[in-house]
Design a protein around this motif. Sequence first.
Motif, PDB file in Angstrom:
ATOM      1  N   ILE A 150       7.669  53.154 -19.848  1.00  0.00           N
ATOM      2  CA  ILE A 150       8.242  51.272 -19.922  1.00  0.00           C
ATOM      3  C   ILE A 150       8.551  51.127 -18.749  1.00  0.00           C
ATOM      4  N   GLY A 151       7.854  49.822 -19.245  1.00  0.00           N
ATOM      5  CA  GLY A 151       8.558  48.608 -17.238  1.00  0.00           C
ATOM      6  C   GLY A 151       8.849  47.535 -17.817  1.00  0.00           C
ATOM      7  N   HIS A 152       8.975  46.238 -16.682  1.00  0.00           N
ATOM      8  CA  HIS A 152       9.839  45.316 -17.055  1.00  0.00           C
ATOM      9  C   HIS A 152       8.997  44.352 -18.168  1.00  0.00           C
ATOM     10  N   GLY A 153       9.896  42.992 -18.135  1.00  0.00           N
ATOM     11  CA  GLY A 153       9.483  42.852 -19.019  1.00  0.00           C
ATOM     12  C   GLY A 153       8.385  41.368 -18.964  1.00  0.00           C
ATOM     13  N   GLY A 154       7.319  41.034 -20.285  1.00  0.00           N
ATOM     14  CA  GLY A 154       6.932  39.961 -19.932  1.00  0.00           C
ATOM     15  C   GLY A 154       6.826  39.145 -20.970  1.00  0.00           C
ATOM     16  N   GLN A 182       5.575  33.773 -19.703  1.00  0.00           N
ATOM     17  CA  GLN A 182       6.873  33.575 -20.369  1.00  0.00           C
ATOM     18  C   GLN A 182       7.408  31.883 -20.703  1.00  0.00           C
ATOM     19  N   ARG A 183       6.503  31.110 -20.147  1.00  0.00           N
ATOM     20  CA  ARG A 183       7.206  29.453 -20.246  1.00  0.00           C
ATOM     21  C   ARG A 183       6.764  28.831 -21.996  1.00  0.00           C
ATOM     22  N   ARG A 184       5.465  29.837 -22.036  1.00  0.00           N
ATOM     23  CA  ARG A 184       5.132  29.494 -23.932  1.00  0.00           C
ATOM     24  C   ARG A 184       4.550  30.560 -24.286  1.00  0.00           C
ATOM     25  N   ALA A 185       6.154  31.410 -24.547  1.00  0.00           N
ATOM     26  CA  ALA A 185       5.742  32.635 -25.052  1.00  0.00           C
ATOM     27  C   ALA A 185       5.540  32.573 -26.628  1.00  0.00           C
ATOM     28  N   ARG A 186       4.343  33.685 -27.055  1.00  0.00           N
ATOM     29  CA  ARG A 186       4.281  33.373 -28.174  1.00  0.00           C
ATOM     30  C   ARG A 186       4.508  35.108 -29.275  1.00  0.00           C
ATOM     31  N   VAL A 187       4.868  35.912 -27.662  1.00  0.00           N
ATOM     32  CA  VAL A 187       5.089  37.032 -27.775  1.00  0.00           C
ATOM     33  C   VAL A 187       5.955  37.714 -26.170  1.00  0.00           C
ATOM     34  N   LEU A 188       7.002  38.886 -26.939  1.00  0.00           N
ATOM     35  CA  LEU A 188       8.063  38.855 -25.570  1.00  0.00           C
ATOM     36  C   LEU A 188       7.962  40.500 -25.700  1.00  0.00           C
ATOM     37  N   ILE A 189       7.549  41.319 -24.701  1.00  0.00           N
ATOM     38  CA  ILE A 189       6.460  42.141 -24.440  1.00  0.00           C
ATOM     39  C   ILE A 189       7.715  43.496 -23.135  1.00  0.00           C
ATOM     40  N   ALA A 190       7.630  44.197 -23.313  1.00  0.00           N
ATOM     41  CA  ALA A 190       7.931  45.303 -22.191  1.00  0.00           C
ATOM     42  C   ALA A 190       6.490  46.163 -21.307  1.00  0.00           C
ATOM     43  N   LEU A 249       8.520  43.929 -28.760  1.00  0.00           N
ATOM     44  CA  LEU A 249      10.073  43.693 -28.341  1.00  0.00           C
ATOM     45  C   LEU A 249      10.520  42.484 -29.192  1.00  0.00           C
ATOM     46  N   ALA A 250      10.078  41.561 -29.018  1.00  0.00           N
ATOM     47  CA  ALA A 250      10.042  39.842 -29.965  1.00  0.00           C
ATOM     48  C   ALA A 250       9.044  39.112 -29.684  1.00  0.00           C
ATOM     49  N   ARG A 251       8.844  38.610 -31.452  1.00  0.00           N
ATOM     50  CA  ARG A 251       8.503  37.518 -31.794  1.00  0.00           C
ATOM     51  C   ARG A 251       8.849  35.773 -31.972  1.00  0.00           C
ATOM     52  N   CYS A 252       7.973  34.969 -31.549  1.00  0.00           N
ATOM     53  CA  CYS A 252       8.783  33.694 -30.913  1.00  0.00           C
ATOM     54  C   CYS A 252       8.419  33.102 -32.417  1.00  0.00           C
ATOM     55  N   ARG A 253       8.314  32.310 -34.080  1.00  0.00           N
ATOM     56  CA  ARG A 253       8.261  31.473 -34.007  1.00  0.00           C
ATOM     57  C   ARG A 253       7.425  30.704 -33.850  1.00  0.00           C
ATOM     58  N   GLN A 254       7.638  29.890 -32.864  1.00  0.00           N
ATOM     59  CA  GLN A 254       6.904  28.653 -32.670  1.00  0.00           C
ATOM     60  C   GLN A 254       6.913  29.317 -30.953  1.00  0.00           C
ATOM     61  N   PRO A 255       6.163  28.579 -29.713  1.00  0.00           N
ATOM     62  CA  PRO A 255       5.933  28.466 -28.503  1.00  0.00           C
ATOM     63  C   PRO A 255       7.377  28.804 -27.718  1.00  0.00           C
ATOM     64  N   ALA A 256       8.185  28.890 -27.087  1.00  0.00           N
ATOM     65  CA  ALA A 256       9.649  29.575 -26.563  1.00  0.00           C
ATOM     66  C   ALA A 256       8.950  30.103 -24.889  1.00  0.00           C
ATOM     67  N   ASP A 257       9.352  29.298 -24.642  1.00  0.00           N
ATOM     68  CA  ASP A 257      10.641  29.902 -22.606  1.00  0.00           C
ATOM     69  C   ASP A 257      11.065  30.475 -22.304  1.00  0.00           C
ATOM     70  N   VAL A 258      10.999  32.081 -22.046  1.00  0.00           N
ATOM     71  CA  VAL A 258      11.647  33.150 -22.223  1.00  0.00           C
ATOM     72  C   VAL A 258      12.099  33.784 -21.138  1.00  0.00           C
ATOM     73  N   SER A 259      11.317  32.822 -19.546  1.00  0.00           N
ATOM     74  CA  SER A 259      11.793  33.364 -18.723  1.00  0.00           C
ATOM     75  C   SER A 259      13.544  34.299 -18.360  1.00  0.00           C
TER      76      SER A 259
END
Length: 186
Positions: A75-79, A84-92, A132-142
């Motif tokens: 398992i590596g770094h996040g993405g 990442q500026r208009r994310a719907r899904v946060l991942i590893a 790892l997570a989902r965003c209800r609305q596009p979000a900046d997850v930087s």
Amino acid sequence: MRLFVALQPPPPAFAELEAVVAPLRADWPDLRWTSQDQWHVTLAFLGEVAEAKLDDLTVRLARAAGRHQAQELWIGHGGAFPNQRRARVLIARIEGDQPALAALAASVGAGARRAGAPPPDEGRRYRPHLTLARCRQPADVSGVVDALGEFAGAAWLASEMHLIRSYLGRQPGYETLATWSLGRPG
């Protein structure tokens, strides 16, 4: 039945990732965080599959598993998807031999297609990850992607793939229907 085919990292790999992710949850309460029991590496999402296709599907997936060797992954770094500026899904990200992992995913997709259960996202570039997570609305997850930027878990051997049924609803759940070892016998 709503089905997917996946690899399952071992508990120590999850524990390493959880140690890094747990402190981030409080700082990012608007994300819908997934729990460890939902973490997996999808090879192919099959969507709704008629129960009548299950026997043929399992035969074809067993063949696909037998054509590919076990692989060392980590398992590596996040993405984020789509970014990442208009994310719907946060991942590893899942790291390792990317061409071999993509070939396994392609074989799984081809077997499913031949069984009459083509993956709805077939043709898209395969990007192995854990959600790892989902965003209800596009979000900046930087910020959270940066916090996961240096993460690299210990390597583990992906030696099995699983056909999993998912149940939607308030308490989504998974049921493993079949498991196959990777690699040819003997």
